[in-house]
Design a protein around this motif. Structure first.
Motif, PDB file in Angstrom:
ATOM      1  N   HIS A 140     -72.345  34.045 104.749  1.00 49.40           N
ATOM      2  CA  HIS A 140     -73.575  34.476 105.633  1.00 49.40           C
ATOM      3  C   HIS A 140     -74.824  34.642 105.303  1.00 49.40           C
ATOM      4  O   HIS A 140     -74.743  35.775 104.198  1.00 49.40           O
ATOM      5  CB  HIS A 140     -72.964  35.649 106.640  1.00 49.40           C
ATOM      6  CG  HIS A 140     -71.571  35.300 107.318  1.00 49.40           C
ATOM      7  ND1 HIS A 140     -71.692  34.563 108.520  1.00 49.40           N
ATOM      8  CD2 HIS A 140     -70.467  35.350 107.187  1.00 49.40           C
ATOM      9  CE1 HIS A 140     -70.394  34.419 109.104  1.00 49.40           C
ATOM     10  NE2 HIS A 140     -69.539  35.017 108.198  1.00 49.40           N
ATOM     11  N   SER A 141     -75.804  34.145 105.559  1.00 47.49           N
ATOM     12  CA  SER A 141     -77.165  34.644 105.100  1.00 47.49           C
ATOM     13  C   SER A 141     -77.407  36.065 105.437  1.00 47.49           C
ATOM     14  O   SER A 141     -78.211  36.593 104.705  1.00 47.49           O
ATOM     15  CB  SER A 141     -78.339  33.555 105.613  1.00 47.49           C
ATOM     16  OG  SER A 141     -78.060  32.223 105.391  1.00 47.49           O
ATOM     17  N   PHE A 180     -76.624  33.202 114.199  1.00 47.26           N
ATOM     18  CA  PHE A 180     -75.785  32.869 113.146  1.00 47.26           C
ATOM     19  C   PHE A 180     -74.219  33.310 113.673  1.00 47.26           C
ATOM     20  O   PHE A 180     -73.342  32.765 113.557  1.00 47.26           O
ATOM     21  CB  PHE A 180     -75.819  33.180 111.850  1.00 47.26           C
ATOM     22  CG  PHE A 180     -77.184  32.405 111.437  1.00 47.26           C
ATOM     23  CD1 PHE A 180     -78.384  33.353 111.116  1.00 47.26           C
ATOM     24  CD2 PHE A 180     -77.382  31.242 111.088  1.00 47.26           C
ATOM     25  CE1 PHE A 180     -79.475  33.042 110.783  1.00 47.26           C
ATOM     26  CE2 PHE A 180     -78.366  30.866 110.580  1.00 47.26           C
ATOM     27  CZ  PHE A 180     -79.700  31.614 110.584  1.00 47.26           C
ATOM     28  N   GLY A 206     -76.366  29.353 107.382  1.00 50.21           N
ATOM     29  CA  GLY A 206     -77.826  29.669 107.336  1.00 50.21           C
ATOM     30  C   GLY A 206     -78.477  29.280 105.751  1.00 50.21           C
ATOM     31  O   GLY A 206     -77.781  28.895 104.873  1.00 50.21           O
ATOM     32  N   LEU A 218     -78.221  25.196 109.693  1.00 49.41           N
ATOM     33  CA  LEU A 218     -79.566  25.307 109.001  1.00 49.41           C
ATOM     34  C   LEU A 218     -80.117  24.223 109.688  1.00 49.41           C
ATOM     35  O   LEU A 218     -79.702  22.869 109.916  1.00 49.41           O
ATOM     36  CB  LEU A 218     -79.463  25.365 107.679  1.00 49.41           C
ATOM     37  CG  LEU A 218     -79.134  24.138 106.802  1.00 49.41           C
ATOM     38  CD1 LEU A 218     -79.523  24.530 105.271  1.00 49.41           C
ATOM     39  CD2 LEU A 218     -77.754  24.002 106.810  1.00 49.41           C
TER      40      LEU A 218
END
Length: 674
Positions: free
Chosen positions: A40-41, A49, A109, A134
């Protein structure tokens, strides 16, 4: 420096447990689970997200034919931006997955995708990578290898502003709410660049340099006719991170203007709606690609077109709050969260109370009226169509008449020259006939020489017949007949018509015909008319030019793949710059007595051949008119013309070799002395 917060969750879901349980009860060997690492970003709970990743896990577990073992890691990029603190995360992942195989890495992301691109060689160089959640713009900045693919979406920034102006046409101010994280600043730059297209229509104000509290105060004081675009707040200007859609809901409680967003999961939490990105479909498509990769399909062979916004969807409550009429919504819009009216709740009971008979009567009456209107409309449509067809036919007829009249007028201008060209072979025929009579009366007549004289008479007769044939072709009314033909032959045909007239005007004509020219599909007579009009205009333009400087060049050539061109260059005074754009307009002329239709007809004929015509003044003197036509395709009668030639016709008054042809034939045979 604060330590990067890292969350790693590992385990099997209920579906996986049931899978193994059933397998053991059946006495079968357990199936090895596929190991999927999700990076995960931000934290797992950051919008949007969290909606995409949650739906992805569910979709993958349902679509996969075998068990899935999920591993998740969060970079917390909203708090610690950049790559400076990557090392602890890399070391942790290397330690956790030491000696274990990772079947698929899924990045959620843009920041997570960039992190994995920087460190995949250190971690799992052979593991396939799937970029998810993204935008297409973020994918372009990442170099994908043969073991990588992406499921991008397309955020329509400009379309969002256009949508706002459609449903709220009186909008005079737009405010963009967005956070200060590295990813959000990327979108701040992209949106600012695309919003420049609306700079003259509506200004855009940015709140990215504020804390959430400051944003809440600011959005409650906007002037009338304002609108808000919510781009997400993962971290505000004070560095405070926010999970899920908490900032959206808090802002919604204080705003005094309608808010618009980008993702479907935001609908129902404060935004009006519109064309939103379908989070569920994005997750479902990402899961489908993941299943294909886990099944062994090479990632590089899986190319997914960016998913765009779905059909417009709106929150009925927000439409009512901001007095947005449904008539302004785009066609096919869906409205959710509608509170049913009294009629919607009890309409069936009302209809039943009204009676079935009354309903049928109303329905029949409506159908009858609708049928009458339909018949009336169909009759009007047919009538208008007939009128249109008649008008089109009349226009085509008038155009054909005008083109024919122009050809007749041009032939009238060439009458003296054509008479001169006919006199030459006729004079030669007369001289050769007299010579034959003299041979027959003489005692030394030879049948061979008489045969030569008769052959010359036949050739001169064919020459005169060819002149008459060309005149009849140009004067005859005819429909356009497209056939493969060469531009070189068109030049040669017109040259024969105008050479005598050019000699009388003292104009020197030179041809420069390209060899090996492809043919074009065209009508010979109409293309002859095009070149004849341009040639006559060029000779008339040189009327005031000194005789020794009157020159005309006819060229053919190839203008790039699939295009042939024909140009006419004169040495006249040229064309004034302000008149060039109007040369081919109807009734525009530079001649004192001109009608202004010649060049207009040229353009119409060229465009009917799917070509284009242009004019320009030369640097030295004179002007050049160029006609460009599409070359004939290989499958439509394509042929290459013969080798070109260069010829020169001087303006010398008359063709003396033809005028005294009879004298040259007779002299050696009768032993005349001079």
């Amino acid at each position: 420096m604060p330590q990067r917060h890292l969350i790693v969750s590992r385990g099997l879901g209920i579906l996986l447990g049931l899978w193994f349980g059933v397998g053991l009860l059946a006495g079968a060997a357990p199936v090895e689970a596929k190991r999927v690492l999700m990076i995960h970003s931000f934290g797992r709970e950051f919008a949007p997200f969290t909606a995409i990743s949650s739906a992805f896990r569910t979709e993958l577990a349902q679509q996969s034919p075998g068990p899935i073992e999920f591993h998740e890691a969060s970079l917390e990029s909203s708090i610690f931006p950049g790559a400076a603190t990557d090392k602890p995360v890399v070391e942790y992942l290397r330690a956790v997955f030491a000696g274990q195989k990772v079947d698929l890495v899924v990045t959620i992301g843009g920041p997570a995708a960039q992190f994995w691109a920087r460190h995949r060689e250190e971690l799992f160089p052979s593991a396939p990578m799937l970029l998810a959640a993204l935008d297409r713009r973020r994918v372009q900045g990442i170099k994908l290898g043969t073991n990588d693919t992406a499921v991008p979406f397309q955020v329509d920034l400009r379309g969002t502003v256009e949508h706002i102006l459609q449903v709220l046409p009186q909008t005079t101010n737009i405010v963009a709410v967005i956070g200060s994280s590295e990813m959000e600043q990327f979108w701040r730059f992209e949106a600012g660049r695309e919003f420049l297209a609306f700079a003259d229509r509506v200004p855009v104000t940015w709140l990215d340099a504020m804390t959430l509290g400051e944003m809440k105060k600011r959005v409650s004081t906007f002037p009338p006719r304002s609108a808000i675009i919510y781009g997400g707040v993962a971290r505000d200007a004070a560095g405070v991170p926010y999970e899920r859609d908490r900032p959206l809901m808090e802002l919604h409680a204080t705003v005094n203007a309608p808010m618009f967003g980008f993702f479907a999961n935001q609908l129902g939490q404060g935004i009006v709606g519109g064309p939103l990105l379908p989070v569920q479909e994005i997750s479902r498509e990402t899961a489908r690609v993941a299943v294909r990769i886990l099944a062994g399909e090479p990632p590089a062979q899986i190319q997914i077109h960016p998913l765009g916004p779905a059909a417009p969807t709106y929150d009925w409550r927000e439409l009512k709050r901001w007095a947005i009429p449904e008539s302004r919504l785009p066609a096919g819009s869906q409205i959710r969260f509608r509170i049913p009216t009294f009629w919607e709740q009890y309409k069936w009971r009302i209809i039943a109370a009204g009676g079935v008979c009354l309903a049928e009567a109303v329905l029949i009456l409506w159908l009858v009226q609708n049928r009458r209107r339909l018949k009336r409309a169909q009759s009007e449509v047919r009538e208008m169509e007939n009128i249109r067809k008649q008008a089109d036919a009349e226009i085509q007829r008038q155009r054909a008449e005008l083109a024919h009249a122009t050809r007749v007028s041009t032939m009238g201008e060439l009458a003296a020259s054509l008479a001169h060209e006919l006199n030459q072979p006729l004079g030669a025929i007369l001289s050769n006939a007299e010579a034959a009579e003299m041979f027959l009366d003489s005692s030394f007549s030879s049948l061979d020489e008489i045969r030569e004289i008769l052959a010359d008479i036949r050739k001169d007769d064919e020459r005169a017949g060819e002149v008459i044939r060309r005149m009849r072709e140009l004067l005859r009314k005819r429909e356009m007949d497209l056939q493969p033909l060469g531009l070189n032959s068109i030049v040669e045909d017109v040259l024969r018509l105008v050479s005598a007239d050019a000699a009388q005007r003292g104009v020197s004509i030179r041809t420069d015909l390209a060899p090996g020219m492809p043919e074009t599909n065209g009508d010979r007579v109409h293309l002859q008319q095009v070149l004849l009009n341009l040639t006559m205009n060029a000779m008339e333009a040189m009327a005031k030019t000194a005789p020794e400087k009157r020159s005309l060049v006819l060229r053919t050539g190839i203008d790039g793949p699939g295009t042939v061109e024909l140009s006419v260059t004169d040495s006249g005074p040229g064309i004034e710059t302000d008149k060039l754009p109007h040369l081919f307009e109807p009734f525009f002329t530079t001649k004192p007595n001109g009608l202004g239709m010649g060049l207009s007809i040229v353009r119409r004929i060229v465009e009917a051949h799917h070509g284009r015509v242009s004019a320009e003044s030369n640097n030295g003197a004179g002007a050049t008119f160029t006609v460009r036509l599409p070359a004939a395709a290989q499958g439509s009668g394509f042929r290459v013309q013969g080798s070109g030639f260069r010829n020169r016709v001087q303006g010398s008054g008359e063709d003396r070799s033809v005028r005294v042809l009879g004298y040259h034939k007779v002299k050696p045979r009768l032993n005349f002395k001079t």
